[in-house]
Design a protein around this motif. Structure first.
Motif, PDB file in Angstrom:
ATOM      1  N   GLN A   1       0.846  -1.204   0.000  1.00 42.84           N
ATOM      2  CA  GLN A   1       0.000   0.000   0.000  1.00 42.84           C
ATOM      3  C   GLN A   1       0.877   1.249   0.000  1.00 42.84           C
ATOM      4  O   GLN A   1       1.893   1.312   0.688  1.00 42.84           O
ATOM      5  CB  GLN A   1      -0.908   0.017   1.225  1.00 42.84           C
ATOM      6  CG  GLN A   1      -2.203  -0.735   1.042  1.00 42.84           C
ATOM      7  CD  GLN A   1      -3.135  -0.597   2.237  1.00 42.84           C
ATOM      8  OE1 GLN A   1      -2.702  -0.281   3.343  1.00 42.84           O
ATOM      9  NE2 GLN A   1      -4.407  -0.844   2.028  1.00 42.84           N
ATOM     10  N   GLY A   2       0.491   2.253  -0.788  1.00 44.54           N
ATOM     11  CA  GLY A   2       1.238   3.502  -0.833  1.00 44.54           C
ATOM     12  C   GLY A   2       2.381   3.501  -1.824  1.00 44.54           C
ATOM     13  O   GLY A   2       3.025   4.541  -2.031  1.00 44.54           O
ATOM     14  N   LEU A   3       2.659   2.370  -2.470  1.00 42.80           N
ATOM     15  CA  LEU A   3       3.757   2.287  -3.444  1.00 42.80           C
ATOM     16  C   LEU A   3       3.269   2.530  -4.867  1.00 42.80           C
ATOM     17  O   LEU A   3       4.046   2.453  -5.808  1.00 42.80           O
ATOM     18  CB  LEU A   3       4.451   0.921  -3.350  1.00 42.80           C
ATOM     19  CG  LEU A   3       5.056   0.576  -1.989  1.00 42.80           C
ATOM     20  CD1 LEU A   3       5.710  -0.804  -2.031  1.00 42.80           C
ATOM     21  CD2 LEU A   3       6.079   1.630  -1.566  1.00 42.80           C
ATOM     22  N   TYR A   4       1.999   2.832  -5.016  1.00 45.19           N
ATOM     23  CA  TYR A   4       1.393   3.088  -6.324  1.00 45.19           C
ATOM     24  C   TYR A   4       0.250   4.066  -6.115  1.00 45.19           C
ATOM     25  O   TYR A   4      -0.131   4.378  -4.979  1.00 45.19           O
ATOM     26  CB  TYR A   4       0.859   1.785  -6.939  1.00 45.19           C
ATOM     27  CG  TYR A   4      -0.093   1.060  -6.018  1.00 45.19           C
ATOM     28  CD1 TYR A   4      -1.450   1.365  -5.976  1.00 45.19           C
ATOM     29  CD2 TYR A   4       0.369   0.070  -5.145  1.00 45.19           C
ATOM     30  CE1 TYR A   4      -2.316   0.730  -5.109  1.00 45.19           C
ATOM     31  CE2 TYR A   4      -0.495  -0.583  -4.279  1.00 45.19           C
ATOM     32  CZ  TYR A   4      -1.829  -0.249  -4.260  1.00 45.19           C
ATOM     33  OH  TYR A   4      -2.677  -0.887  -3.400  1.00 45.19           O
ATOM     34  N   GLU A   5      -0.300   4.566  -7.213  1.00 45.41           N
ATOM     35  CA  GLU A   5      -1.476   5.430  -7.110  1.00 45.41           C
ATOM     36  C   GLU A   5      -2.434   5.125  -8.253  1.00 45.41           C
ATOM     37  O   GLU A   5      -2.016   4.632  -9.314  1.00 45.41           O
ATOM     38  CB  GLU A   5      -1.082   6.904  -7.132  1.00 45.41           C
ATOM     39  CG  GLU A   5      -0.430   7.364  -8.417  1.00 45.41           C
ATOM     40  CD  GLU A   5      -0.062   8.846  -8.381  1.00 45.41           C
ATOM     41  OE1 GLU A   5      -0.092   9.464  -9.462  1.00 45.41           O
ATOM     42  OE2 GLU A   5       0.237   9.363  -7.291  1.00 45.41           O
ATOM     43  N   VAL A   6      -3.697   5.382  -8.022  1.00 48.49           N
ATOM     44  CA  VAL A   6      -4.699   5.239  -9.074  1.00 48.49           C
ATOM     45  C   VAL A   6      -4.823   6.582  -9.772  1.00 48.49           C
ATOM     46  O   VAL A   6      -5.131   7.589  -9.140  1.00 48.49           O
ATOM     47  CB  VAL A   6      -6.060   4.797  -8.499  1.00 48.49           C
ATOM     48  CG1 VAL A   6      -7.097   4.692  -9.616  1.00 48.49           C
ATOM     49  CG2 VAL A   6      -5.925   3.465  -7.766  1.00 48.49           C
ATOM     50  N   ASP A   7      -4.539   6.618 -11.083  1.00 50.26           N
ATOM     51  CA  ASP A   7      -4.512   7.894 -11.800  1.00 50.26           C
ATOM     52  C   ASP A   7      -5.914   8.305 -12.236  1.00 50.26           C
ATOM     53  O   ASP A   7      -6.908   7.628 -11.957  1.00 50.26           O
ATOM     54  CB  ASP A   7      -3.536   7.836 -12.980  1.00 50.26           C
ATOM     55  CG  ASP A   7      -3.946   6.827 -14.048  1.00 50.26           C
ATOM     56  OD1 ASP A   7      -5.149   6.477 -14.134  1.00 50.26           O
ATOM     57  OD2 ASP A   7      -3.070   6.383 -14.811  1.00 50.26           O
ATOM     58  N   ASN A   8      -5.982   9.438 -12.932  1.00 49.42           N
ATOM     59  CA  ASN A   8      -7.280   9.998 -13.339  1.00 49.42           C
ATOM     60  C   ASN A   8      -8.020   9.128 -14.346  1.00 49.42           C
ATOM     61  O   ASN A   8      -9.228   9.287 -14.543  1.00 49.42           O
ATOM     62  CB  ASN A   8      -7.088  11.403 -13.918  1.00 49.42           C
ATOM     63  CG  ASN A   8      -6.611  12.394 -12.877  1.00 49.42           C
ATOM     64  OD1 ASN A   8      -6.886  12.233 -11.690  1.00 49.42           O
ATOM     65  ND2 ASN A   8      -5.885  13.423 -13.304  1.00 49.42           N
ATOM     66  N   SER A   9      -7.290   8.218 -14.990  1.00 49.86           N
ATOM     67  CA  SER A   9      -7.930   7.319 -15.960  1.00 49.86           C
ATOM     68  C   SER A   9      -8.391   6.019 -15.320  1.00 49.86           C
ATOM     69  O   SER A   9      -8.908   5.131 -16.006  1.00 49.86           O
ATOM     70  CB  SER A   9      -6.951   7.009 -17.108  1.00 49.86           C
ATOM     71  OG  SER A   9      -6.590   8.195 -17.784  1.00 49.86           O
ATOM     72  N   GLY A  10      -8.187   5.897 -14.010  1.00 48.11           N
ATOM     73  CA  GLY A  10      -8.584   4.679 -13.325  1.00 48.11           C
ATOM     74  C   GLY A  10      -7.611   3.539 -13.503  1.00 48.11           C
ATOM     75  O   GLY A  10      -7.973   2.364 -13.369  1.00 48.11           O
ATOM     76  N   ASN A  11      -6.350   3.856 -13.804  1.00 44.19           N
ATOM     77  CA  ASN A  11      -5.300   2.858 -13.917  1.00 44.19           C
ATOM     78  C   ASN A  11      -4.326   2.990 -12.742  1.00 44.19           C
ATOM     79  O   ASN A  11      -4.310   4.006 -12.059  1.00 44.19           O
ATOM     80  CB  ASN A  11      -4.538   3.025 -15.238  1.00 44.19           C
ATOM     81  CG  ASN A  11      -5.437   2.834 -16.445  1.00 44.19           C
ATOM     82  OD1 ASN A  11      -6.233   1.901 -16.498  1.00 44.19           O
ATOM     83  ND2 ASN A  11      -5.323   3.723 -17.416  1.00 44.19           N
ATOM     84  N   ILE A  12      -3.510   1.966 -12.529  1.00 45.35           N
ATOM     85  CA  ILE A  12      -2.546   1.985 -11.426  1.00 45.35           C
ATOM     86  C   ILE A  12      -1.198   2.429 -11.967  1.00 45.35           C
ATOM     87  O   ILE A  12      -0.657   1.811 -12.892  1.00 45.35           O
ATOM     88  CB  ILE A  12      -2.421   0.600 -10.769  1.00 45.35           C
ATOM     89  CG1 ILE A  12      -3.783   0.153 -10.219  1.00 45.35           C
ATOM     90  CG2 ILE A  12      -1.420   0.620  -9.631  1.00 45.35           C
ATOM     91  CD1 ILE A  12      -4.440  -0.898 -11.017  1.00 45.35           C
ATOM     92  N   SER A  13      -0.650   3.506 -11.402  1.00 44.90           N
ATOM     93  CA  SER A  13       0.578   4.088 -11.925  1.00 44.90           C
ATOM     94  C   SER A  13       1.711   4.067 -10.911  1.00 44.90           C
ATOM     95  O   SER A  13       1.491   4.213  -9.705  1.00 44.90           O
ATOM     96  CB  SER A  13       0.339   5.543 -12.368  1.00 44.90           C
ATOM     97  OG  SER A  13      -0.477   5.577 -13.517  1.00 44.90           O
ATOM     98  N   TYR A  14       2.912   3.890 -11.437  1.00 44.32           N
ATOM     99  CA  TYR A  14       4.150   3.929 -10.666  1.00 44.32           C
ATOM    100  C   TYR A  14       5.074   4.933 -11.346  1.00 44.32           C
ATOM    101  O   TYR A  14       5.156   4.973 -12.573  1.00 44.32           O
ATOM    102  CB  TYR A  14       4.836   2.572 -10.665  1.00 44.32           C
ATOM    103  CG  TYR A  14       4.018   1.446 -10.082  1.00 44.32           C
ATOM    104  CD1 TYR A  14       4.277   0.954  -8.813  1.00 44.32           C
ATOM    105  CD2 TYR A  14       2.993   0.843 -10.828  1.00 44.32           C
ATOM    106  CE1 TYR A  14       3.539  -0.088  -8.281  1.00 44.32           C
ATOM    107  CE2 TYR A  14       2.250  -0.195 -10.304  1.00 44.32           C
ATOM    108  CZ  TYR A  14       2.528  -0.662  -9.030  1.00 44.32           C
ATOM    109  OH  TYR A  14       1.792  -1.699  -8.516  1.00 44.32           O
ATOM    110  N   VAL A  15       5.775   5.717 -10.551  1.00 46.14           N
ATOM    111  CA  VAL A  15       6.686   6.723 -11.111  1.00 46.14           C
ATOM    112  C   VAL A  15       8.072   6.517 -10.523  1.00 46.14           C
ATOM    113  O   VAL A  15       8.230   6.371  -9.301  1.00 46.14           O
ATOM    114  CB  VAL A  15       6.203   8.160 -10.809  1.00 46.14           C
ATOM    115  CG1 VAL A  15       7.184   9.177 -11.390  1.00 46.14           C
ATOM    116  CG2 VAL A  15       4.804   8.384 -11.372  1.00 46.14           C
ATOM    117  N   ASN A  16       9.075   6.487 -11.387  1.00 51.55           N
ATOM    118  CA  ASN A  16      10.465   6.397 -10.943  1.00 51.55           C
ATOM    119  C   ASN A  16      11.283   7.451 -11.684  1.00 51.55           C
ATOM    120  O   ASN A  16      11.360   7.416 -12.913  1.00 51.55           O
ATOM    121  CB  ASN A  16      11.035   5.002 -11.213  1.00 51.55           C
ATOM    122  CG  ASN A  16      12.454   4.855 -10.687  1.00 51.55           C
ATOM    123  OD1 ASN A  16      12.821   5.479  -9.690  1.00 51.55           O
ATOM    124  ND2 ASN A  16      13.260   4.045 -11.355  1.00 51.55           N
TER     125      ASN A  16
END
Length: 204
Positions: free
Chosen positions: A34-49
């Motif tokens: 939990q907290g290692l990803y986010e749900v973006d505005n398109s309803g997908n799961i996003s990771y940023v590096n």
């Protein structure tokens, strides 16, 4: 008849016990990420590096990122969707095959569709990896296969009311692991090059 019913009862008890243990394990795994990803505005799961402190020009980073895409996404299921050297951007779509398989009344094999975007600047770059949907193959007891695709965020744990919590919880936990491996591999390839400097030396 009584013996058959007794054996069936034992089977159901064991099955329920195993299912509960797996669900408990799944719940623990999901809490850990939990907290290692986010749900973006398109309803997908996003990771940023964001990969910083690169002693490389924008073109050098672009070439290394492109080499990574060509090496990693060279199959029919994985396609480079955009290459823009002027803007410093590469986008590819791929699939993590067979991230999870589980059996119940049916057997399900989950693969995870994802999009990888790399934005490049002098000395650094940003990788955005987005999980979009599951590509699922379901097999009944006769071996018949039924394919389906649906958004990951429609399922548990993103949809608390989603069915088959253990199936989908495990599928997401294992998809998350694939993402972490991908981002680590990408950073290593950007920093060190897909091909070693010894292999790519000019005096060949």
């Amino acid at each position: 008849m009584k013996i058959t019913s007794f054996i069936f009862g034992i089977f159901i008890t064991i099955f329920c016990h195993i299912s509960h243990a797996q669900t408990s394990k799944t719940s623990t795994q999901l809490k850990e990420i939990q907290g290692l990803y986010e749900v973006d505005n398109s309803g997908n799961i996003s990771y940023v590096n964001i990969i910083e402190n690169l002693n490389l020009s924008e073109k050098e980073i672009y070439d290394r990122a492109l080499s990574y895409f060509i090496t990693k996404y060279g199959d029919a299921n994985s396609v480079i969707q955009e290459k823009n050297e002027v803007e410093g951007r590469i986008i590819g779509k791929g699939i993590y095959p067979n991230v999870h398989s589980g059996s119940g009344l049916v057997t399900r094999v989950f693969s995870a569709v994802h999009i990888l975007r790399i934005d490049i600047k002098e000395g650094r770059c940003r990788a955005i990896l987005t999980l979009t949907e599951y590509d699922v193959k379901s097999y009944d007891m006769d071996g018949n296969m039924y394919p389906s695709k649906y958004p990951i965020t429609n399922t548990y744990p993103f949809n608390p009311k989603g069915g088959e919590k253990n199936f989908h919880g495990q599928a997401f936990a294992k998809s998350h692991q694939r993402v972490e491996l991908e981002l680590a591999e990408l950073e290593r390839s950007i920093r060190e090059g897909v091909i070693s400097s010894e292999t790519a030396k000019d005096d060949w």
